[in-house]
Structure formats: structure tokens, C-alpha cells
Write an enzyme that holds these catalytic residues in place. Structure first.
Site, PDB file in Angstrom:
ATOM      1  N   GLU A  54      19.786  -4.042  45.178  1.00  0.00           N
ATOM      2  CA  GLU A  54      20.091  -3.949  46.608  1.00  0.00           C
ATOM      3  C   GLU A  54      20.358  -5.356  47.162  1.00  0.00           C
ATOM      4  OE1 GLU A  54      20.662  -1.650  48.656  1.00  0.00           O
ATOM      5  OE2 GLU A  54      20.116  -2.305  50.674  1.00  0.00           O
ATOM      6  N   ASP A  56      21.470  -7.950  45.504  1.00  0.00           N
ATOM      7  CA  ASP A  56      22.779  -8.401  44.999  1.00  0.00           C
ATOM      8  C   ASP A  56      23.926  -7.775  45.787  1.00  0.00           C
ATOM      9  OD1 ASP A  56      21.554  -9.946  43.146  1.00  0.00           O
ATOM     10  OD2 ASP A  56      21.822  -8.562  41.469  1.00  0.00           O
ATOM     11  N   SER A 101      21.657 -22.284  40.358  1.00  0.00           N
ATOM     12  CA  SER A 101      21.544 -20.863  40.068  1.00  0.00           C
ATOM     13  C   SER A 101      22.773 -20.461  39.246  1.00  0.00           C
ATOM     14  CB  SER A 101      21.498 -20.130  41.399  1.00  0.00           C
ATOM     15  OG  SER A 101      21.421 -18.769  41.160  1.00  0.00           O
ATOM     16  N   LEU A 102      22.932 -19.180  39.004  1.00  0.00           N
ATOM     17  CA  LEU A 102      24.079 -18.716  38.213  1.00  0.00           C
ATOM     18  C   LEU A 102      24.861 -17.673  38.992  1.00  0.00           C
ATOM     19  CD1 LEU A 102      22.246 -18.133  34.812  1.00  0.00           C
ATOM     20  CD2 LEU A 102      23.994 -19.855  35.232  1.00  0.00           C
ATOM     21  N   GLU A 133      22.728 -16.346  25.508  1.00  0.00           N
ATOM     22  CA  GLU A 133      21.270 -16.243  25.608  1.00  0.00           C
ATOM     23  C   GLU A 133      20.879 -14.991  26.383  1.00  0.00           C
ATOM     24  OE1 GLU A 133      19.836 -19.829  27.673  1.00  0.00           O
ATOM     25  OE2 GLU A 133      21.788 -20.645  27.142  1.00  0.00           O
ATOM     26  N   LYS A 135      18.966 -13.265  29.455  1.00  0.00           N
ATOM     27  CA  LYS A 135      18.525 -13.743  30.769  1.00  0.00           C
ATOM     28  C   LYS A 135      17.093 -13.260  30.948  1.00  0.00           C
ATOM     29  CE  LYS A 135      19.991 -14.367  35.510  1.00  0.00           C
ATOM     30  NZ  LYS A 135      18.768 -14.061  36.225  1.00  0.00           N
ATOM     31  N   ASP A 137      13.518 -12.551  32.491  1.00  0.00           N
ATOM     32  CA  ASP A 137      13.155 -12.188  33.848  1.00  0.00           C
ATOM     33  C   ASP A 137      11.798 -12.781  34.197  1.00  0.00           C
ATOM     34  OD1 ASP A 137      13.960 -11.083  36.140  1.00  0.00           O
ATOM     35  OD2 ASP A 137      13.654  -8.997  35.554  1.00  0.00           O
ATOM     36  N   ARG A 156      11.501 -24.166  40.761  1.00  0.00           N
ATOM     37  CA  ARG A 156      12.837 -24.502  41.221  1.00  0.00           C
ATOM     38  C   ARG A 156      12.875 -24.700  42.735  1.00  0.00           C
ATOM     39  NH1 ARG A 156      17.671 -20.307  40.572  1.00  0.00           N
ATOM     40  NH2 ARG A 156      16.314 -19.180  41.981  1.00  0.00           N
ATOM     41  N   GLU A 192      12.383 -20.845  31.353  1.00  0.00           N
ATOM     42  CA  GLU A 192      11.808 -19.737  32.114  1.00  0.00           C
ATOM     43  C   GLU A 192      10.363 -19.512  31.676  1.00  0.00           C
ATOM     44  OE1 GLU A 192      13.976 -18.583  34.240  1.00  0.00           O
ATOM     45  OE2 GLU A 192      13.435 -16.531  34.809  1.00  0.00           O
ATOM     46  N   TYR A 244      15.812 -23.169  28.198  1.00  0.00           N
ATOM     47  CA  TYR A 244      17.253 -22.866  28.139  1.00  0.00           C
ATOM     48  C   TYR A 244      18.104 -24.076  28.500  1.00  0.00           C
ATOM     49  CZ  TYR A 244      16.219 -21.598  33.031  1.00  0.00           C
ATOM     50  OH  TYR A 244      15.776 -21.578  34.312  1.00  0.00           O
ATOM     51  N   LYS A 334      25.020  -9.374  33.879  1.00  0.00           N
ATOM     52  CA  LYS A 334      23.810  -8.569  34.060  1.00  0.00           C
ATOM     53  C   LYS A 334      23.915  -7.190  33.406  1.00  0.00           C
ATOM     54  CE  LYS A 334      21.259 -10.609  37.476  1.00  0.00           C
ATOM     55  NZ  LYS A 334      20.965  -9.987  38.652  1.00  0.00           N
ATOM     56  N   CYS A 428      -5.084  25.616  42.544  1.00  0.00           N
ATOM     57  CA  CYS A 428      -3.954  25.490  41.628  1.00  0.00           C
ATOM     58  C   CYS A 428      -2.699  26.112  42.244  1.00  0.00           C
ATOM     59  CB  CYS A 428      -4.294  26.180  40.317  1.00  0.00           C
ATOM     60  SG  CYS A 428      -2.900  26.270  39.191  1.00  0.00           S
ATOM     61  N   CYS A 431      -2.049  29.456  39.890  1.00  0.00           N
ATOM     62  CA  CYS A 431      -2.947  30.612  39.774  1.00  0.00           C
ATOM     63  C   CYS A 431      -4.003  30.639  40.872  1.00  0.00           C
ATOM     64  CB  CYS A 431      -3.628  30.613  38.412  1.00  0.00           C
ATOM     65  SG  CYS A 431      -4.882  29.336  38.261  1.00  0.00           S
ATOM     66  N   CYS A 446      -6.802  22.167  37.067  1.00  0.00           N
ATOM     67  CA  CYS A 446      -6.973  23.563  37.451  1.00  0.00           C
ATOM     68  C   CYS A 446      -8.081  24.121  36.571  1.00  0.00           C
ATOM     69  CB  CYS A 446      -5.662  24.306  37.200  1.00  0.00           C
ATOM     70  SG  CYS A 446      -5.872  26.075  37.038  1.00  0.00           S
ATOM     71  N   CYS A 452      -4.711  30.911  34.007  1.00  0.00           N
ATOM     72  CA  CYS A 452      -3.596  30.268  34.702  1.00  0.00           C
ATOM     73  C   CYS A 452      -2.334  30.395  33.851  1.00  0.00           C
ATOM     74  CB  CYS A 452      -3.932  28.794  34.933  1.00  0.00           C
ATOM     75  SG  CYS A 452      -2.567  27.878  35.656  1.00  0.00           S
TER      76      CYS A 452
HETATM   77  S1  IVH Z   1      20.529 -21.312  33.099  1.00  0.00           S
HETATM   78  C1  IVH Z   1      22.716 -24.111  35.628  1.00  0.00           C
HETATM   79  N1  IVH Z   1      19.665 -19.633  31.299  1.00  0.00           N
HETATM   80  O1  IVH Z   1      18.189 -17.173  35.985  1.00  0.00           O
HETATM   81  C2  IVH Z   1      22.066 -23.051  34.852  1.00  0.00           C
HETATM   82  N2  IVH Z   1      18.911 -19.363  33.526  1.00  0.00           N
HETATM   83  O2  IVH Z   1      20.133 -16.961  38.185  1.00  0.00           O
HETATM   84  C3  IVH Z   1      20.768 -22.636  35.408  1.00  0.00           C
HETATM   85  N3  IVH Z   1      17.335 -17.527  33.818  1.00  0.00           N
HETATM   86  O3  IVH Z   1      17.134 -19.954  37.843  1.00  0.00           O
HETATM   87  C4  IVH Z   1      20.040 -21.621  34.746  1.00  0.00           C
HETATM   88  N4  IVH Z   1      17.275 -16.880  31.728  1.00  0.00           N
HETATM   89  O4  IVH Z   1      15.398 -18.687  36.434  1.00  0.00           O
HETATM   90  C5  IVH Z   1      19.635 -19.988  32.591  1.00  0.00           C
HETATM   91  N5  IVH Z   1      18.930 -18.226  29.585  1.00  0.00           N
HETATM   92  C6  IVH Z   1      18.915 -18.597  30.877  1.00  0.00           C
HETATM   93  C7  IVH Z   1      18.130 -17.916  31.817  1.00  0.00           C
HETATM   94  C8  IVH Z   1      18.171 -18.334  33.136  1.00  0.00           C
HETATM   95  C9  IVH Z   1      16.809 -16.674  32.943  1.00  0.00           C
HETATM   96  C10 IVH Z   1      17.054 -17.538  35.266  1.00  0.00           C
HETATM   97  C11 IVH Z   1      16.616 -18.882  35.775  1.00  0.00           C
HETATM   98  C12 IVH Z   1      17.659 -19.264  36.768  1.00  0.00           C
HETATM   99  C13 IVH Z   1      18.245 -17.935  37.159  1.00  0.00           C
HETATM  100  C14 IVH Z   1      19.668 -18.105  37.602  1.00  0.00           C
END
Ligand code: IVH
Length: 696
Positions: A54, A56, A101-102, A133, A135, A137, A156, A192, A244, A334, A428, A431, A446, A452
Site C-alpha cells: 500500500e 509503494d 535507497s533503491l 543478491e 533483498k 527484509d 540509515r 542488513e 551488501y 520485488k 456449538c 450441534c 464443543c 456433534c
Molecule cells: S543496496 C545504494 N542491497 O533495501 C544501494 N540494499 O530499498 C543501497 N536491502 O536500505 C542499498 N537487501 O536496507 C542493498 N542486497 C541488498 C539489500 C538492500 C536489503 C535494503 C537496505 C536498503 C533498502 C533499499
């Protein structure tokens, strides 16, 4: 017609576009406020109220508006920054190099667009190599090492300024306080921090029992644990770190040409990098990495929400550079979200085989991780109270792996005025017998037993199921009809059904009726293990049933066994032993068994294979996991039992050793964390050989 409608229907086109523009501006403001609110809940309170999907969607909507109307962009727009300012209680840390961020890609098309964009910016049609790689969580962390010593760790935060969480990060078991090998004088390792799934589940189970706050997902658990002001609390949380990349690094570092080269160096300093790391040579290989990881996603011991692709060549990375909040050389591709939002429309109460009453949430259908979900379990009355959920609420649904969809939390600020309480029934729903709740147990039951019809139906379905008597063609719908039409009361009645009775049922031709009768006849030749399982004694699954069968050999002995005797059987604890004793103490159950035997049910008698006390490994406890190269798990278990080993299903401090084949998951991680000895296929074969078992 209202005044406003009047205004919008005005003929003057300028008037229309002005009001449309102000509507867009209004929408942008609503989105900004909403997203800033969500950011605060997520980053500062560690307590998001809406699913990522939501968030995003709203962020994308705002980005689209700002792209079309750059004049609506404001400096405080959530599109312009990452996260929220840190809590004042932690000391602040200015990142020497911003923690970015990404950007996201949500499907193959968006990913291919990203690839094409990179090629275009580099002015080439050559293949681009990517470091691939998972991602993870969890929460992003920067760890600074000077002369190999961990001197500072930070979150961060908003990307420019984070929080000093050095004391907390020092407690994470796989974060080295001192680097090894050939490290540069000063280096910032980034990665992470996450909570592996088995640790997360164990933590929540404990918190639930202690009536403490449970975490909605492993990510909040990781973020929440890192932001404890008391690092002793963090130390008790099962966290892990995986790198990472690197941030600032001193000049003495001999920079490799590629990111994969950097990963190898980071690893050589004693820092964990991800096992799944791969280099893809082109778009097709990169997409294949995403597809492969998507399949494997639910068997990984930690949670991931997608994949990350980074241009592998560092010179190309530099050429590509950055935009506002993200590098142009990387993307987060994603997976479909495992959490979604929908409305709880109603709650039904289902009665199970043992009378347990389960509240089932009826939902406005919603697609979660690619599957339409319209029901979710609410478990029991305690869970309803814990969630504080009402009918009409907007709820967050989570579907991970093969697990039944769960209601994770309620979006309370969307609660409608007419939301109504969920009333747990006192009688119940099927029954009308009383519902009882045993003290200390969460489950309400029950009390009707076989009076039953719901319990009768479920007991019969269980009796004929594949792992029990395995009667083919006797499906759930047929059993429902047989019970509803009073043709069967208990399982032994199955064997007195006639062709006429069966053929007279809805959607039953004479041929299929005869097939059912034949299948029933065939099912009479069974095994003691299957028969015991089929009886449906509480908490006696196939494993326990087979253990009982091989320990005692004869049904009669099991029926008269007392608790003490039963406790000697593998897998049988106090509670199961009581259930077995109680089951056979009921005259009604003994009578049904007699009737079944009279109807012709039989099994080959077998000599008990009680493990002698002097068996070579008597008293040892083991767990088997993963795929063994030499044999199936059942075979491995049988050998171990011959040696006197008790084989259980989960790793604990009491486990003496773990036999781990290929693709071992969380059990292996747990064994390692508890320092339990691990035998791979070869070591296991050697153990067998040592005790005279030659498997061919
Ligand atoms: S690279 C400039 N690699 O995702 C690159 N981030 O949405 C910066 N994350 O803040 C991050 N796995 O907390 C990178 N293999 C991975 C990751 C990763 C999880 C998280 C990380 C970052 C967020 C970006």
C-alpha cells in the site's frame, strides 16, 4: 445538483482545468501527509499500520503526479528523502557518504526497462553484468572499522544522518568486533541486520506466552531490536548481519574492478556475505536469478522481499551516478507482496475433529503473493483479543509460503463507525452443545463429541484419509451427505453401507457407488500404525502412531498401557500419553474398535522392536533434515532407531546431533547457533558403518 457539480459542469474549459489542477494539488498534499505519517510509523515507531504494498502504491502515485506537475514538488515530499529523522534518545551520526535507497521494479517489464535505461545511459548495446543478491527484509546498518576494530555502527536514518547503535550492533553474534586478514586502515561495511525466521517465530511464541508485544514481521523485529536503548535487550534477540557493500574506505584499499570483487574482500575480513550472491552476464541471466530465487524464497531461513541487481563493474557504476534518493546503477526487483490490506466482512466458527472451534475470517477477496485470499484463520479467542479486531475493520493479511493466510494486524484509523465486536459462541454453532474452555488452553471446544455432526464428519474424513485407511473415492462431499442423511453415525458404520444406500446419494452413479464399496473392502487390510492414526486420538500423528505400533507390536498392549509405559515410546510426552490413556478409557471408543475388527479390519501382527537399553546409541536424541544423498529420511530414521537413538522433529538444547543433508534450512541454522553437532551425509554414513550398518 450541488453547487460543486454545477461548477464542474461549467462550459468554460479554463474553469475545468483550474479546478482539476487544484484537485491534483490536493491529492498530492493528501499523499504527502499520508506517506509522511506512514514513514513515521515505520521508521520511528517500528510499527507500520499498512502493508508495504500500500505504501509503494501511494508513493508511486505521488511520484507520477510530481513527474507530470513538477511545480507540485515540495522539499518535504517523501519522494525527496528516505525514512524519518532519528529518535532523539540516540546520539546522531552524520554519514560521510549518504546511505541511499533503491528504486523498485515490480515486474519483468519494469526490470527490462531498467536494463535498457542502463544501456542507454552508458551509450552501449553490450550486455551488462550484474551482481545479483536477495533483498533481505531487515534494517540497513553501517559499521565502521578502524585498524580492523569495530568503532561505530549506525542506522540509515534519513540517509544523511543516522543513529549511533554501536552498543547494540556489538551484541550481534556474527558481527566481528575485530576484522581478520588484509583489511584497509579504515572501512565502513554496510549491510542488513535481520532476524532469521526460526528465531523470529521462537521470539514471538515466547512473547505471546508472556502476554508481551509480538512483532508483526521479522523486519519490524529486527528494526525494533536494533533501536533498544538497553543493549542487553538487543543481545537477547536472535539477529544476524549480512553485508551488501562498503561505504567510505581509506586509500590503502586496493579497489577491485567489480562489486563481486569487493564482496570477496569483505568476506575475507570475516564478514558474512549472502550465500545466494551470483553474477549475471546479461538480462536473461538476471531474470533467471529472480525467477529462481522466487521459487526458493519460502525455503530460505530468512525473509526476503525481492532481489537487488547492481551493475557489477565499478567504473560503469561511477559513470551512471545517482538521482535524488537512489543510484542509477541498482534496482530492487520485488516479489509480489506477502502482505495486503482488505476488509473483514464476517467471522464464521468452524468445528474441527476434536471439537476445537476455530474462528475463520471471511474477507473481501484480495490477491496476496499471486493468490486470491478470501479466508484467513483467526486461531482462537485470545488471538481475536490480541488483535483487537472487529467485523468491518480493515486488516492486514499475510500469506507466507504454504502457511494458511493470517490476519497480522488491524488498520485502526480505518475502523468504520459501525464496526461490530466478534462474539465467540457459548454453544456449538453446529450441534448447540456447550462450548468449554479448559483453563490454560487457548482452544475452546464443543463438548458434543460424536453427537456433534461436525465432529462426526471430520472424524470420518480423517479415518478414510490417505495416511489413515486410505479409502479412495470417499470424498468430503460424500461424507457430508452420509452424515446428514443419518446413514452413518460412527466410522464402523462405513463398513455396513449398501450399494443402494450409496447409489441413492446425489451425484452418485451405481458404478462409483460400487467403486466406493470396493475401496472400503480393500482398506480393511491395513497396518497397525495406519489404524492407530485413523482413530484420531488427539495429537497422535502418523509418526507417533507408527512409533506406538513398532514399540508395542499389538493393539491390545497399547490399549492397556499406562502413562508410564507410554512415555518410553519415541515422541510420546506427558500430554500425548494422557490423550492415549483417556481415549482407550472410553467404553464408546473401545466398542468402535471392536466393531471395526468384527467388520474385518486387520493388520499383520508384528514383533515389537523396542530399542534395547543396551543399544549402542541408546539415550541419544537426533534430528534429521534436508535431502540426504544416500537414503530417504525415513530410512535414516529407522537406522538411527535401531541404534537406540530417539529421533525428534525439532532442534533444541536436548538434541545430541543433527543429520543434515542438502538444502537443510532453519534446523541447520538453529543447530549451529546451539552448538549442536552436525553430521553431513558422509559423516552419517560413517556413524552407521561404525555401528555395523552397511547401507547399499
Ligand atoms: S543496496 C545504494 N542491497 O533495501 C544501494 N540494499 O530499498 C543501497 N536491502 O536500505 C542499498 N537487501 O536496507 C542493498 N542486497 C541488498 C539489500 C538492500 C536489503 C535494503 C537496505 C536498503 C533498502 C533499499
Amino acid at each position: 445538483m450541488s453547487q460543486q457539480d454545477d461548477l464542474f459542469s461549467a462550459a468554460d474549459p479554463a474553469a475545468v482545468s483550474v479546478s482539476e489542477q487544484s484537485k491534483t494539488a490536493q491529492r498530492a498534499e493528501i499523499l504527502r501527509n499520508q506517506l509522511n505519517d506512514y514513514n513515521h510509523q515505520y521508521y520511528v515507531l517500528d510499527n507500520p499500520t499498512v502493508p508495504d504494498a500500500e505504501y509503494d502504491r501511494l508513493l508511486r502515485e505521488l511520484q507520477d503526479i510530481e513527474r507530470e506537475h513538477p511545480e507540485l514538488k515540495t522539499p518535504d515530499s517523501p519522494t525527496q528523502k528516505v525514512g524519518a529523522m532519528p529518535l532523539s534518545a540516540f546520539e546522531q551520526v552524520a554519514h560521510e557518504m549518504a546511505m541511499l535507497s533503491l528504486d523498485n521494479a515490480m515486474n519483468a517489464e519494469e526490470f527490462a526497462d531498467f536494463y535498457a535505461r542502463v544501456q542507454k545511459q552508458l551509450n552501449t548495446s553490450d550486455d551488462i553484468e550484474f551482481a545479483c543478491e536477495p533483498k533481505l527484509d531487515g534494517a540497513a546498518v553501517s559499521i565502521l572499522y578502524e585498524n580492523g576494530v569495530l568503532v561505530r555502527a549506525a542506522t540509515r536514518g534519513d540517509g544523511q544522518t543516522g543513529e549511533n547503535i554501536t552498543q547494540n550492533v556489538r551484541t550481534i553474534k556474527n558481527v566481528p568486533l575485530k576484522l581478520v586478514g588484509d583489511y584497509p586502515q579504515r572501512v565502513e561495511v554496510r549491510g542488513e541486520v535481520y532476524m532469521p525466521l526460526d528465531g523470529f517465530e521462537a521470539y514471538n511464541a515466547k512473547a505471546l506466552a508472556a502476554e508481551e508485544k509480538v512483532f508483526a514481521n521479522p523486519r519490524n523485529a529486527a528494526a525494533g531490536s536494533l533501536r533498544q536503548l538497553d543493549s542487553k535487550i538487543t543481545a537477547k534477540r536472535p539477529l544476524e548481519f549480512c553485508s551488501y557493500g562498503i561505504g567510505v574506505v581509506s586509500d590503502d584499499f586496493d579497489m577491485p574492478e567489480s562489486l563481486s570483487g569487493i564482496f570477496q574482500r569483505v568476506k575475507s575480513w570475516g564478514i558474512k556475505i549472502n550465500d545466494e550472491l551470483t553474477v549475471a552476464k546479461n538480462l536473461i541471466e538476471a531474470q533467471a536469478f529472480y525467477d529462481g530465487l522466487g521459487e526458493k524464497r519460502h525455503s530460505l531461513p530468512y525473509e526476503i522481499d525481492g532481489t537487488v541487481f547492481k551493475v557489477n563493474n565499478l567504473a560503469l557504476q561511477q559513470q551512471l551516478g545517482f538521482v535524488a534518493r537512489a543510484p542509477r546503477w541498482a534496482i530492487a526487483y520485488k516479489f509480489p507482496a506477502v502482505e495486503e490490506m482488505t476488509v473483514l466482512e464476517n467471522v464464521d466458527f468452524q468445528v474441527g475433529r476434536t471439537g476445537a472451534i476455530t474462528p475463520v475470517a471471511r474477507l473481501n477477496p484480495v490477491k496476496v503473493a499471486g493468490v486470491v485470499v478470501s479466508n484467513a484463520t483467526l486461531h482462537n479467542a485470545d488471538e481475536i483479543a490480541r488483535l483487537d479486531v472487529k467485523i468491518g475493520d480493515t486488516v492486514i493479511i499475510r500469506r507466507a509460503g504454504d502457511v494458511i493466510p493470517q490476519v497480522v494486524s488491524v488498520v485502526t484509523d480505518r475502523r468504520p463507525d459501525n464496526a461490530s465486536d466478534i462474539i465467540f459462541p457459548n454453544t456449538c454453532p453446529v450441534c448447540d452443545s456447550d462450548v468449554e474452555r479448559v483453563e490454560g488452553e487457548a482452544v475452546a471446544r464443543c463438548t458434543g463429541g460424536l453427537v456433534c455432526s461436525a465432529q462426526r464428519k471430520e472424524a470420518i474424513k480423517h479415518f478414510v484419509s490417505r495416511k489413515a485407511l486410505d479409502v479412495e473415492g470417499l470424498g468430503d462431499k460424500l461424507i457430508d451427505q452420509l452424515v446428514e442423511q443419518d446413514l452413518i453415525h460412527s466410522v464402523d458404520d462405513l463398513f455396513h453401507l449398501t450399494l443402494e444406500q450409496l447409489a441413492g446419494l446425489e451425484r452418485m452413479a451405481e458404478k462409483s457407488a460400487q467403486n466406493v464399496l470396493d475401496a472400503l473392502e480393500q482398506s480393511k487390510q491395513t497396518t497397525l500404525g495406519r489404524f492407530l492414526y485413523a482413530l484420531g486420538i488427539r495429537e497422535v500423528g502418523t509418526v507417533t502412531a507408527n512409533n506406538l505400533a513398532s514399540y508395542f507390536g499389538f493393539l491390545q498392549w497399547i490399549m492397556v498401557a499406562d502413562k508410564e509405559t507410554l512415555l518410553a515410546v519415541n515422541d510420546v510426552g506427558d500430554i500425548v500419553a494422557s490423550h492415549i490413556v483417556n481415549f482407550f478409557a472410553e467404553a464408546h471408543n473401545r466398542n468402535i474398535i471392536e466393531q471395526l475388527k468384527l467388520a474385518g479390519i486387520q493388520w499383520p501382527e508384528q514383533e515389537p522392536v523396542t530399542a534395547a537399553d543396551d543399544a549402542p546409541l541408546s539415550g541419544k536424541v537426533a534430528v534429521i533434515t534436508g535431502t540426504l544423498a544416500s537414503m530417504g529420511r525415513d530410512q535414516a530414521k529407522e537406522y538411527l532407531e535401531q541404534l537406540g537413538v530417539k529421533v525428534t522433529g525439532s532442534v533444541s538444547k536436548k538434541t545430541d546431533f543433527l543429520v543434515a543433508g542438502e538444502k537443510a534450512g532453519s534446523k541447520l541454522t538453529k543447530a549451529q547457533s546451539l552448538d549442536v553437532e552436525v553430521l553431513d551425509n558422509d559423516a552419517f554414513m560413517a556413524l552407521l558403518a561404525e555401528h555395523g550398518i552397511e547401507h547399499v
